[in-house]
Design a protein around this motif. Structure first.
Motif, mmCIF file in Angstrom:
data_model
loop_
_atom_site.group_PDB
_atom_site.id
_atom_site.type_symbol
_atom_site.label_atom_id
_atom_site.label_comp_id
_atom_site.label_asym_id
_atom_site.label_seq_id
_atom_site.Cartn_x
_atom_site.Cartn_y
_atom_site.Cartn_z
ATOM 1 N N PRO A 33 -40.260 17.143 -35.671
ATOM 2 C CA PRO A 33 -40.015 16.996 -34.233
ATOM 3 C C PRO A 33 -40.790 18.027 -33.408
ATOM 4 C CG PRO A 33 -38.098 17.942 -35.335
ATOM 5 C CD PRO A 33 -39.057 17.542 -36.417
ATOM 6 N N ALA A 34 -41.448 17.556 -32.367
ATOM 7 C CA ALA A 34 -42.105 18.447 -31.402
ATOM 8 C C ALA A 34 -41.028 19.014 -30.473
ATOM 9 C CB ALA A 34 -43.148 17.652 -30.616
ATOM 10 N N ALA A 35 -41.462 19.835 -29.528
ATOM 11 C CA ALA A 35 -40.498 20.433 -28.600
ATOM 12 C C ALA A 35 -39.751 19.332 -27.843
ATOM 13 C CB ALA A 35 -41.222 21.350 -27.608
ATOM 14 N N GLY A 36 -38.430 19.454 -27.806
ATOM 15 C CA GLY A 36 -37.613 18.451 -27.097
ATOM 16 C C GLY A 36 -37.309 17.228 -27.931
ATOM 17 N N GLU A 37 -37.746 17.242 -29.181
ATOM 18 C CA GLU A 37 -37.499 16.085 -30.044
ATOM 19 C C GLU A 37 -36.445 16.389 -31.103
ATOM 20 O OE1 GLU A 37 -41.433 13.247 -30.082
ATOM 21 O OE2 GLU A 37 -41.301 14.774 -31.649
ATOM 22 N N LEU A 38 -35.953 15.310 -31.680
ATOM 23 C CA LEU A 38 -34.962 15.395 -32.747
ATOM 24 C C LEU A 38 -35.505 14.724 -33.996
ATOM 25 C CD1 LEU A 38 -31.946 13.903 -30.765
ATOM 26 C CD2 LEU A 38 -32.249 16.346 -31.303
ATOM 27 N N LEU A 39 -35.136 15.253 -35.156
ATOM 28 C CA LEU A 39 -35.312 14.506 -36.409
ATOM 29 C C LEU A 39 -33.934 13.978 -36.800
ATOM 30 C CD1 LEU A 39 -36.863 13.525 -38.883
ATOM 31 C CD2 LEU A 39 -36.395 15.760 -39.948
ATOM 32 N N ILE A 40 -33.863 12.679 -36.980
ATOM 33 C CA ILE A 40 -32.583 12.019 -37.243
ATOM 34 C C ILE A 40 -32.633 11.334 -38.598
ATOM 35 C CG2 ILE A 40 -31.120 10.086 -36.499
ATOM 36 C CD1 ILE A 40 -32.246 10.811 -33.600
ATOM 37 N N LYS A 41 -31.571 11.482 -39.353
ATOM 38 C CA LYS A 41 -31.424 10.716 -40.594
ATOM 39 C C LYS A 41 -30.505 9.534 -40.306
ATOM 40 C CE LYS A 41 -30.725 11.272 -45.543
ATOM 41 N NZ LYS A 41 -30.463 9.830 -45.716
ATOM 42 N N ASN A 42 -31.069 8.334 -40.476
ATOM 43 C CA ASN A 42 -30.281 7.135 -40.175
ATOM 44 C C ASN A 42 -29.153 6.947 -41.181
ATOM 45 O OD1 ASN A 42 -31.379 6.142 -37.822
ATOM 46 N ND2 ASN A 42 -32.902 4.839 -38.833
ATOM 47 N N ARG A 43 -27.998 6.540 -40.665
ATOM 48 C CA ARG A 43 -26.857 6.245 -41.541
ATOM 49 C C ARG A 43 -26.542 4.747 -41.545
ATOM 50 N NH1 ARG A 43 -22.814 10.103 -41.936
ATOM 51 N NH2 ARG A 43 -21.751 8.480 -43.152
ATOM 52 N N TYR A 44 -26.524 4.148 -40.351
ATOM 53 C CA TYR A 44 -26.187 2.724 -40.223
ATOM 54 C C TYR A 44 -27.199 2.045 -39.302
ATOM 55 C CZ TYR A 44 -21.681 4.111 -42.167
ATOM 56 O OH TYR A 44 -20.696 4.610 -42.983
ATOM 57 N N ILE A 45 -27.671 0.888 -39.722
ATOM 58 C CA ILE A 45 -28.650 0.136 -38.930
ATOM 59 C C ILE A 45 -28.029 -1.198 -38.522
ATOM 60 C CG2 ILE A 45 -30.899 -1.036 -38.997
ATOM 61 C CD1 ILE A 45 -31.769 1.204 -40.983
ATOM 62 N N SER A 46 -28.138 -1.511 -37.246
ATOM 63 C CA SER A 46 -27.542 -2.733 -36.712
ATOM 64 C C SER A 46 -28.464 -3.924 -36.955
ATOM 65 C CB SER A 46 -27.324 -2.556 -35.210
ATOM 66 O OG SER A 46 -26.736 -3.700 -34.659
ATOM 67 N N LEU A 47 -27.920 -5.017 -37.486
ATOM 68 C CA LEU A 47 -28.698 -6.254 -37.676
ATOM 69 C C LEU A 47 -28.200 -7.283 -36.672
ATOM 70 C CD1 LEU A 47 -28.908 -6.450 -41.570
ATOM 71 C CD2 LEU A 47 -30.344 -5.199 -39.948
ATOM 72 N N ASP A 48 -29.104 -7.749 -35.830
ATOM 73 C CA ASP A 48 -28.716 -8.589 -34.695
ATOM 74 C C ASP A 48 -29.607 -9.813 -34.586
ATOM 75 O OD1 ASP A 48 -26.694 -6.773 -33.293
ATOM 76 O OD2 ASP A 48 -28.395 -5.429 -33.631
ATOM 77 N N PRO A 49 -29.023 -10.935 -34.129
ATOM 78 C CA PRO A 49 -29.820 -12.153 -33.935
ATOM 79 C C PRO A 49 -31.049 -11.925 -33.052
ATOM 80 C CG PRO A 49 -27.482 -12.660 -33.707
ATOM 81 C CD PRO A 49 -27.600 -11.161 -33.834
ATOM 82 N N ALA A 50 -30.936 -11.043 -32.079
ATOM 83 C CA ALA A 50 -32.062 -10.809 -31.168
ATOM 84 C C ALA A 50 -33.306 -10.333 -31.911
ATOM 85 C CB ALA A 50 -31.673 -9.799 -30.107
ATOM 86 N N MET A 51 -33.122 -9.735 -33.079
ATOM 87 C CA MET A 51 -34.268 -9.211 -33.828
ATOM 88 C C MET A 51 -35.242 -10.326 -34.192
ATOM 89 S SD MET A 51 -32.050 -6.615 -36.198
ATOM 90 C CE MET A 51 -33.122 -5.278 -36.686
ATOM 91 N N ARG A 52 -34.717 -11.538 -34.366
ATOM 92 C CA ARG A 52 -35.608 -12.660 -34.680
ATOM 93 C C ARG A 52 -36.581 -12.902 -33.531
ATOM 94 N NH1 ARG A 52 -38.982 -15.324 -35.215
ATOM 95 N NH2 ARG A 52 -39.311 -17.321 -36.251
ATOM 96 N N GLY A 53 -36.088 -12.821 -32.315
ATOM 97 C CA GLY A 53 -36.942 -13.029 -31.147
ATOM 98 C C GLY A 53 -38.019 -11.961 -31.030
ATOM 99 N N TRP A 54 -37.681 -10.736 -31.415
ATOM 100 C CA TRP A 54 -38.654 -9.637 -31.321
ATOM 101 C C TRP A 54 -39.831 -9.832 -32.285
ATOM 102 C CZ3 TRP A 54 -34.459 -5.236 -32.009
ATOM 103 C CH2 TRP A 54 -33.575 -5.279 -30.921
ATOM 104 N N MET A 55 -39.658 -10.703 -33.277
ATOM 105 C CA MET A 55 -40.730 -10.954 -34.256
ATOM 106 C C MET A 55 -41.770 -11.938 -33.722
ATOM 107 S SD MET A 55 -38.328 -11.243 -37.693
ATOM 108 C CE MET A 55 -39.602 -10.947 -38.948
#
Lengths: 331, 331
Positions: A33-55
């Motif tokens: 992470p640069a200044a003002g940034e965060l490093l995040i470790k993902n725990r849960y990822i949301s799966l949503d119908p809208a993701m199909r449209g983003w493809m």
């Protein structure tokens, strides 16, 4: 220390249902992470119908995911490193962190989660699906006590909340879902009726369970279900267009609602909603829905699939209707 | 004295475009008015797209015309005999007097016309089509100055008024009509642009003439025109569903608007309207529109076909788009 990030990128734009080759599972070094940034470790990822449209490479309410780009997804993670950002290691945050193990983001992209419910609930009833149900039903559907509210995709993350809020507001709640098991779940949640659209004549079932017609129809699926609801409207009905999961993988021309002139006959309206428009009011929704959950009036159900590598298969569970409750990938 | 009444009854329910055999032109004795009734001699009969719907045995906002029943129609007539009713011989009245020479009706079915405009105008801009335009545009479309208003069937009785009111309200008015002559007429009325849907790519024309998208779309025609408008919506657009003349004679399943998910992308709404709901406010519309007409801001155009016997042929002029202005049958 150089951490390795496992992640999914978009490899190809699907035609119809996404296939495994549309996704690339790969590795990349984690960016510090640069200044003002965060490093995040993902725990849960949301799966949503809208993701199909983003493809798709198509104009929509957000730009498409670019080929080679990390797959966009809402996620909950834990702050690992904070480089001068106002969040501390160990804080839990939610944001568009993508389908990957680690995300390096500007602090403003992350929202801290209060410790009032289990983490996955913040991707479910106290997250986007819950906000969608809350604002779509209350702001656009405007149900009045005694009215009949019908919701399609009722056993999904949005639909289950729509029906429960309808009951809280004194309405008759009718859910449409696929299969006896989902219908039993809806009745257990307090829906007045649950219609299994796979079991027979949807129009006849709507006539039976909505004797005074449909005052509010909250549509998540489109297609024939929307047409059946249009055929059963009450006067001055309100239709909330939230999604059309039955159509997202259509390869031909999308079928429009042939019964749309029912809007004229019944002086009804059909209005589209996108939850992001309500961002400034999310805290209001969290406060009220957390209160309903604490009072036992609102149940949140999550369907958790474990393992980042399961992402392509898990995403397609949405389109096969295989999830029971909000579908979430545990990293 | 026994007067003979020439009249049209419904002989058969048409499939597709009405044919001459769907109508019965016959004679019957005129019924003398009972107490509180009027005998009216019809002068002008309104021909409207909605009449096609009344010929079907289908649920709608008014019951269908029964087989053998006098064809329902709005008309303007002159009172011949008043049997204790509060109207006098010579008064001009408007009401659902049917496609016939004489009507015997209860006094409450007849509304006296003020002598502020030629009689046919009360079937046109100061009648149902004008009220439809006025309330549909202002109450449901809610146009704001600077917005773009698009209307289909723009050279028709409703559409021409919609575009002119849009101009009065400071909007950009774009009309869609069939043929160069109608488009020239729209430009003469003050429309900013007129699109000939028969001349080529409607979508491209809407992109050209609505550079900021469509804020209000007033739909009289449905079908591909509605789909083209949906594809060009501005954010938070309002669609007024007033009719669907392109679909009224469809014999297969009606085509729904395939692009309806544009409502979601643009947070837009599509609302049906039926002018009768505004009956209590007709005087308000007459007063304001008569003022605009007197000020030269609003032009009313009628297309008058002479002779009751012309009814079946004249009605089909609507569906062939052959009328220029409000189509009226002079008895």
């Amino acid at each position: 220390m150089t951490l390795v990030n496992h992640r999914f990128t978009l490899a190809a734009r699907p035609v119809g249902l996404p296939s495994p080759t549309d996704f690339q599972h790969g590795e990349a070094p984690v960016r510090e992470p640069a200044a003002g940034e965060l490093l995040i470790k993902n725990r849960y990822i949301s799966l949503d119908p809208a993701m199909r449209g983003w493809m798709n490479d198509a104009r929509s309410y957000v730009p498409p995911i670019k080929l080679g780009e990390v797959f966009r997804a809402l996620a909950i993670g834990e702050v690992v490193t904070s480089n001068g950002a106002p969040l501390a290691p160990g804080d839990h945050v939610v944001g568009l962190f993508g389908v990957q193990e680690y995300a390096t983001v500007a602090a403003k992209e992350a929202t801290k989660i209060p410790p009032i419910a289990p983490l996955p609930v913040f991707l479910s009833t106290l997250g986007m699906p819950g906000f969608t149900a809350y604002f779509g039903l209350l702001d656009i559907g405007r149900p009045q006590a005694g009215e009949t509210v019908v919701v399609s995709g009722a056993a999904g993350a949005v639909g289950a909340v729509v029906g429960q809020i309808a009951k809280i507001k004194g309405c008759r709640a009718v859910g449409i879902a696929g299969g006896a098991e989902k219908c039993a779940y809806l009745r257990a949640l307090g829906f007045d009726a649950a219609i299994d659209y796979k079991a027979g004549d949807l129009g006849a079932a709507l006539r039976e369970h909505c004797p005074s017609g449909i005052d509010v129809y909250f549509d998540n699926v489109g297609g024939e279900t929307l047409d059946a609801a249009l055929a059963r409207l009450a006067m001055r009905a309100r239709i909330v267009i939230c999604g059309a999961i039955s159509q997202y993988n259509a390869t031909g021309k999308m079928a429009g609602p042939a019964n749309y002139l029912s809007l004229l006959v019944h002086r009804a309206s059909m209005t589209g909603m996108v939850v992001m428009d309500y961002a400034a009011r999310y805290p209001e929704a969290i406060a009220e829905m957390a209160g309903w959950m604490a009072a036992g009036k609102l149940t949140s159900k999550e369907h958790i699939v474990r393992g980042l590598a399961e992402f392509p298969r898990a995403l397609n569970m949405l389109f096969a209707g295989e999830n029971h409750g909000k579908l979430i990938l545990e990293v």
